[in-house]
Design an enzyme around this catalytic site. Sequence first.
Site, PDB file in Angstrom:
ATOM      1  N   SER A  31       0.805  -1.203   0.000  1.00 52.20           N
ATOM      2  CA  SER A  31       0.000   0.000   0.000  1.00 52.20           C
ATOM      3  C   SER A  31       0.851   1.271   0.000  1.00 52.20           C
ATOM      4  O   SER A  31       1.535   1.555  -0.970  1.00 52.20           O
ATOM      5  CB  SER A  31      -0.953  -0.048   1.205  1.00 52.20           C
ATOM      6  OG  SER A  31      -2.042   0.780   1.020  1.00 52.20           O
TER       7      SER A  31
ATOM      8  N   ASP B  48      10.302   5.267  -9.999  1.00 55.43           N
ATOM      9  CA  ASP B  48       9.914   5.844 -11.294  1.00 55.43           C
ATOM     10  C   ASP B  48      10.769   7.050 -11.665  1.00 55.43           C
ATOM     11  O   ASP B  48      11.044   7.287 -12.847  1.00 55.43           O
ATOM     12  CB  ASP B  48       8.439   6.259 -11.262  1.00 55.43           C
ATOM     13  CG  ASP B  48       7.497   5.077 -11.486  1.00 55.43           C
ATOM     14  OD1 ASP B  48       7.982   3.929 -11.442  1.00 55.43           O
ATOM     15  OD2 ASP B  48       6.289   5.306 -11.695  1.00 55.43           O
TER      16      ASP B  48
ATOM     17  N   LYS C 108      -0.562  -4.134  -3.548  1.00 58.08           N
ATOM     18  CA  LYS C 108      -1.852  -3.545  -3.181  1.00 58.08           C
ATOM     19  C   LYS C 108      -1.934  -2.143  -3.755  1.00 58.08           C
ATOM     20  O   LYS C 108      -1.285  -1.220  -3.267  1.00 58.08           O
ATOM     21  CB  LYS C 108      -2.033  -3.495  -1.669  1.00 58.08           C
ATOM     22  CG  LYS C 108      -3.368  -2.879  -1.237  1.00 58.08           C
ATOM     23  CD  LYS C 108      -3.468  -2.800   0.267  1.00 58.08           C
ATOM     24  CE  LYS C 108      -4.800  -2.194   0.687  1.00 58.08           C
ATOM     25  NZ  LYS C 108      -4.923  -0.775   0.276  1.00 58.08           N
TER      26      LYS C 108
END
Length: 532
Positions: A300, A311, A325
Amino acid sequence: MNRKKLQVAMPLLLSLVMVAGMAIGYKLKDKTTVTPGFFVNAKRTSLEEVVDLVNARYVDKVNGDSLKQVVIDDILSRLDPHSVYIPPSELSAANEELEGSFEGIGVEFQIFNDTVNVVSVVPDGPSDKAGVKVGDKILFVNDTASLTGKDATVARVRTFLRGKSNSVVRITVSRDGAVKKIDLTRGSVPLPSIDVAYMIAEGTGFMRINKFSGTTYKEFMFNLEKFKEKGLKNLILDLRGNGGGYLPEAVNIADEFLDNNKLIVYTEGDNIKREEYTARREGLFETGGLVILVDESSASASEILAGALQDWDRATIIGRRTFGKGLVQLPFRLSDGSGLRLTVARYFTPLGRNIQKPYNKGKDKYIEELIERFHSGEVVQADTSTPKGKQYKTPGGRIVYGGGGITPDIFIPFDTATQPRSFLELYLRGTLPRFIYSYYLSNKKEFDRYTSPADLQKNYHPGEREWKALSAMALQDSIGLNRVDEYAKRQMLSRIQSLMARQIWRNEGYFEITNLTDPMILKALQVLQKPE
């Protein structure tokens, strides 16, 4: 993989799969109340009619609340694994973990031999101020409520010891054979989300976050500022075992690492428009070496933070593939005092990755996927952990993947070294923590000489004396250690050292010692030492 080795992992998995139930919300306080007219509907549904008929006409007496919960749980189970109903009696406890504090007396206790033992006292908390000490055995609350024998249960202890701040409670304790009554005033007791933060090497800080609660960002900044004062150049951020929590806390931490209004995460659902979260201020650590540690129970909000930094090529991710998740829950308080954490959106990393693993085969299969990673060998072999999801390319040219969690840049296998069955019994029956606690109390003068975890690690080396004492206590629980080989024995003695550090200095002491030999930590230090 050898199935005997899985016997070591399985007890851990029982706790790891609990991350599947962790919620990630926007802001609990802002959106927990449903307006009175939210569910108003002049036309009764067939579901309501059936429930009323059962309550009014069924042949046997029916518990209406239980029936209602069964119906709600069945509805939610057909949606996704993370939408969950919380009964009124459990809502307060469920929220405490994410709020970052609770109201009580400020002790950590364990139940040994049907007796409540104080194993730790929160510094400057209500119990500390009133003179409660480690080793006290709590016998009664307010003179009449017994906490011994069959009454010594965790639920009963919490019921009587917790209460509103400024309320007064009397506890009767046994200390060194004498009975003592102590009056104390309850207060707000912190539930820290940062287990430990310290300079692990020259210029390198280490911080371990166990959840993202309402106080996490504040705790993070406090420790990061202390690191900066000590000449911070590199940071290791440990998110292993972190099942998630509040979205804003993870976003705010990411903001300290990213510059130029970079996108951190966005959320979107059929009934919720796309909402973007970007870096909005000058971060305190936008440059410098950064490593994020993750494993299969990082979920999460942990995946949001790791995914954003991966990224943007801002951090090196070390460890094993995360839980997977990518669903966002909002908490709603229902009219009867119960709560609903409902999935309302999916979150996406800056490159557009949604890392949610499939859940179309039901909740059981969803949780079993984590166990399957151990059976398939994924957690011990890097070549089996390559994801098959959609590929994305970072600005720096790295390939990352969507779906099924965050795949680390550097893989570190799960330690599958076999342990004797008797060692597992020491954990399962609570024998080992009872031994650590009792041995500490019996030798407290000796342990009081150690000034820090580093001092303990350097000068306290458990040996034959500790092994004989542990073996004797194990026999009381019908656990025999006489067939343990020398390698396993050495491993247990090393474990006793780190657990003793936890007994004395809690999580700070434990991690300062275990980090010295932790493969992920050693790899992180190696990566950060490489010249740019």
